[in-house]
Scaffold this active site. Structure first.
Site, PDB file in Angstrom:
ATOM      1  N   SER A 180       0.041  -5.541   3.030  1.00 25.35           N
ATOM      2  CA  SER A 180      -0.240  -4.440   2.007  1.00 25.35           C
ATOM      3  C   SER A 180      -1.174  -3.359   2.748  1.00 25.35           C
ATOM      4  CB  SER A 180      -0.807  -4.816   0.778  1.00 25.35           C
ATOM      5  OG  SER A 180      -2.135  -5.233   1.035  1.00 25.35           O
ATOM      6  N   ASN A 199      -2.947 -14.526   7.760  1.00 19.36           N
ATOM      7  CA  ASN A 199      -2.516 -15.802   6.993  1.00 19.36           C
ATOM      8  C   ASN A 199      -3.516 -16.901   7.276  1.00 19.36           C
ATOM      9  OD1 ASN A 199      -0.795 -14.110   5.565  1.00 19.36           O
ATOM     10  ND2 ASN A 199       1.048 -15.039   6.623  1.00 19.36           N
ATOM     11  N   CYS A 235     -18.339 -26.488  10.255  1.00 12.30           N
ATOM     12  CA  CYS A 235     -19.769 -27.025   9.902  1.00 12.30           C
ATOM     13  C   CYS A 235     -20.875 -26.260  10.019  1.00 12.30           C
ATOM     14  CB  CYS A 235     -20.010 -28.211  10.851  1.00 12.30           C
ATOM     15  SG  CYS A 235     -21.494 -29.264  10.546  1.00 12.30           S
ATOM     16  N   HIS A 273      -7.934 -14.386  10.231  1.00  2.51           N
ATOM     17  CA  HIS A 273      -8.747 -14.427   8.958  1.00  2.51           C
ATOM     18  C   HIS A 273      -9.126 -16.070   8.946  1.00  2.51           C
ATOM     19  CE1 HIS A 273      -7.602 -10.673   7.204  1.00  2.51           C
ATOM     20  NE2 HIS A 273      -8.627 -10.497   7.768  1.00  2.51           N
ATOM     21  N   GLY A 330       5.023  -7.950   6.106  1.00  3.68           N
ATOM     22  CA  GLY A 330       4.404  -8.417   5.130  1.00  3.68           C
ATOM     23  C   GLY A 330       3.087  -8.242   4.616  1.00  3.68           C
TER      24      GLY A 330
HETATM   25  N1  APR Z   1       9.039 -10.071   2.222  1.00  3.59           N
HETATM   26  C1  APR Z   1       8.228  -8.973   2.907  1.00  3.59           C
HETATM   27  N2  APR Z   1       7.263  -8.460   2.200  1.00  3.59           N
HETATM   28  C2  APR Z   1       6.746  -8.956   1.297  1.00  3.59           C
HETATM   29  C3  APR Z   1       7.291 -10.159   0.447  1.00  3.59           C
HETATM   30  C4  APR Z   1       8.430 -10.638   1.119  1.00  3.59           C
HETATM   31  N3  APR Z   1       9.436 -11.808   0.532  1.00  3.59           N
HETATM   32  N4  APR Z   1       6.937 -10.371  -0.658  1.00  3.59           N
HETATM   33  C5  APR Z   1       5.606  -9.650  -0.490  1.00  3.59           C
HETATM   34  N5  APR Z   1       5.636  -8.857   0.517  1.00  3.59           N
HETATM   35  C6  APR Z   1       4.558  -7.794   0.783  1.00  3.59           C
HETATM   36  C7  APR Z   1       4.099  -6.876  -0.595  1.00  3.59           C
HETATM   37  O1  APR Z   1       4.777  -5.862  -0.652  1.00  3.59           O
HETATM   38  C8  APR Z   1       2.718  -6.644   0.010  1.00  3.59           C
HETATM   39  O2  APR Z   1       2.747  -5.365   0.867  1.00  3.59           O
HETATM   40  O3  APR Z   1       3.781  -8.443   1.363  1.00  3.59           O
HETATM   41  C9  APR Z   1       2.458  -7.625   1.213  1.00  3.59           C
HETATM   42  C10 APR Z   1       1.215  -8.703   0.797  1.00  3.59           C
HETATM   43  O4  APR Z   1       0.200  -8.038   0.706  1.00  3.59           O
HETATM   44  P1  APR Z   1      -0.983  -8.840   0.090  1.00  3.59           P
HETATM   45  O5  APR Z   1      -0.897  -9.573  -0.901  1.00  3.59           O
HETATM   46  O6  APR Z   1      -2.063  -7.613   0.054  1.00  3.59           O
HETATM   47  O7  APR Z   1      -1.581  -9.729   1.241  1.00  3.59           O
HETATM   48  P2  APR Z   1      -1.942  -9.295   2.878  1.00  3.59           P
HETATM   49  O8  APR Z   1      -1.803  -7.816   3.054  1.00  3.59           O
HETATM   50  O9  APR Z   1      -1.681 -10.317   3.826  1.00  3.59           O
HETATM   51  O10 APR Z   1      -3.673  -9.332   2.405  1.00  3.59           O
HETATM   52  C11 APR Z   1      -4.637  -9.048   3.541  1.00  3.59           C
HETATM   53  O11 APR Z   1      -6.585  -9.470   2.261  1.00  3.59           O
HETATM   54  O12 APR Z   1      -7.223 -10.690   0.594  1.00  3.59           O
HETATM   55  C12 APR Z   1      -7.173 -10.606   1.903  1.00  3.59           C
HETATM   56  O13 APR Z   1      -7.932 -12.170   3.495  1.00  3.59           O
HETATM   57  C13 APR Z   1      -6.831 -11.672   2.692  1.00  3.59           C
HETATM   58  O14 APR Z   1      -5.439 -11.907   4.665  1.00  3.59           O
HETATM   59  C14 APR Z   1      -5.540 -11.445   3.334  1.00  3.59           C
HETATM   60  C15 APR Z   1      -5.614  -9.873   3.398  1.00  3.59           C
END
Ligand code: APR
Length: 233
Positions: free
Chosen positions: A177, A92, A117, A109, A175
């Protein structure tokens, strides 16, 4: 079961979802409204810098109105109390882990609240907009970009992360994907190195099969419960 000494915790957008910060791929997520290739790549920045800077200005302003939630607070409590090694590796770019009190952490990230800069290569804490091309606080050049790792760019501090994975005996993913590498591959690295692996997520991630255990539910419920268990409460 082997006693846990060293922990690596990977967090993703799901840990901040209940603070009101959009995830990327959940229903209504950010990437449903903005194609990543339009706003989160070096090519997008070269093609349309105003679009990219405006996108990140909007996100930088939005996160400053959000508050850490019970999951961030529980992880900070674990960080403060855990006697062994502990590293929170967050994907995040918000600062909610820090604002909850986490110390042993890194942003692989980048960070919304930093500007980088392109003239002097130095980073500065940055809370305002970048769209109007403000001068770099350190060299004065109008060459600031978001200090965010875009698709196709190398994540930060990978050496530290790999070293922590080699030493950990528990890897916890919260949290995320499991859609974006290299973070999505950490569970396999940890498992291959003999660590136990635990997933705390709202729904099964793409890497669920690699975890010894998955606990499904909102982070504000499953994370505090897990931290209490780890601290023997
Ligand atoms: N509690 C727990 N998990 C949750 C909740 C919640 N309230 N809400 C959503 N999730 C889960 C979803 O089920 C999903 O598996 O959090 C995950 C979010 O996945 P993404 O939206 O893909 O986010 P992330 O995995 O952090 O993405 C990774 O992708 O776009 C790039 O750089 C960006 O750091 C990011 C990276």
């Amino acid at each position: 079961m082997v006693p846990v000494r060293n922990i690596v915790i990977l967090t993703g957008a799901g840990v901040s979802a209940e603070s009101g910060i959009d995830t990327f791929r959940s229903a209504g997520g950010l990437w449903e409204r903005h194609r990543p290739e339009d706003v989160a790549t070096p090519e997008a920045f070269a093609r349309d810098p105003d679009l990219v800077l405006a996108f990140y200005d909007m996100r930088r302003a939005a996160i400053q109105e959000k508050q850490p939630n019970a999951a961030h607070e529980a992880l900070a409590r674990l960080d403060a109390a855990w006697p062994g090694e502990l590293l929170i590796v967050t994907q995040n770019i918000d600062d909610l882990h820090e604002r909850a009190g986490a110390r042993r952490m890194l942003h692989m990230h980048g960070e919304h609240l930093n500007a980088w800069c392109r003239a002097c290569d130095r980073r500065s804490r940055w809370l305002g907009p970048l769209l109007d091309r403000p001068p770099c606080p350190q060299c004065g050049a109008a060459a600031l970009r978001p200090d965010v790792v875009w698709f196709g760019e190398m994540p930060y501090r990978m050496d530290e992360i790999q070293a922590a994975l080699r030493r950990c005996d528990l890897f916890v993913s919260i949290g995320t994907s499991g859609a974006v590498y290299p973070a999505a591959g950490f569970v396999r690295d940890a498992r291959d190195l003999g660590a136990r692996t635990l997933e705390l997520n709202l729904e099964p991630s793409q890497g669920s099969a690699w975890f010894h255990e998955s606990r499904l539910g909102p982070a504000t419920e499953v994370v505090p419960a897990w931290v209490d268990e780890m601290l023997g409460q």
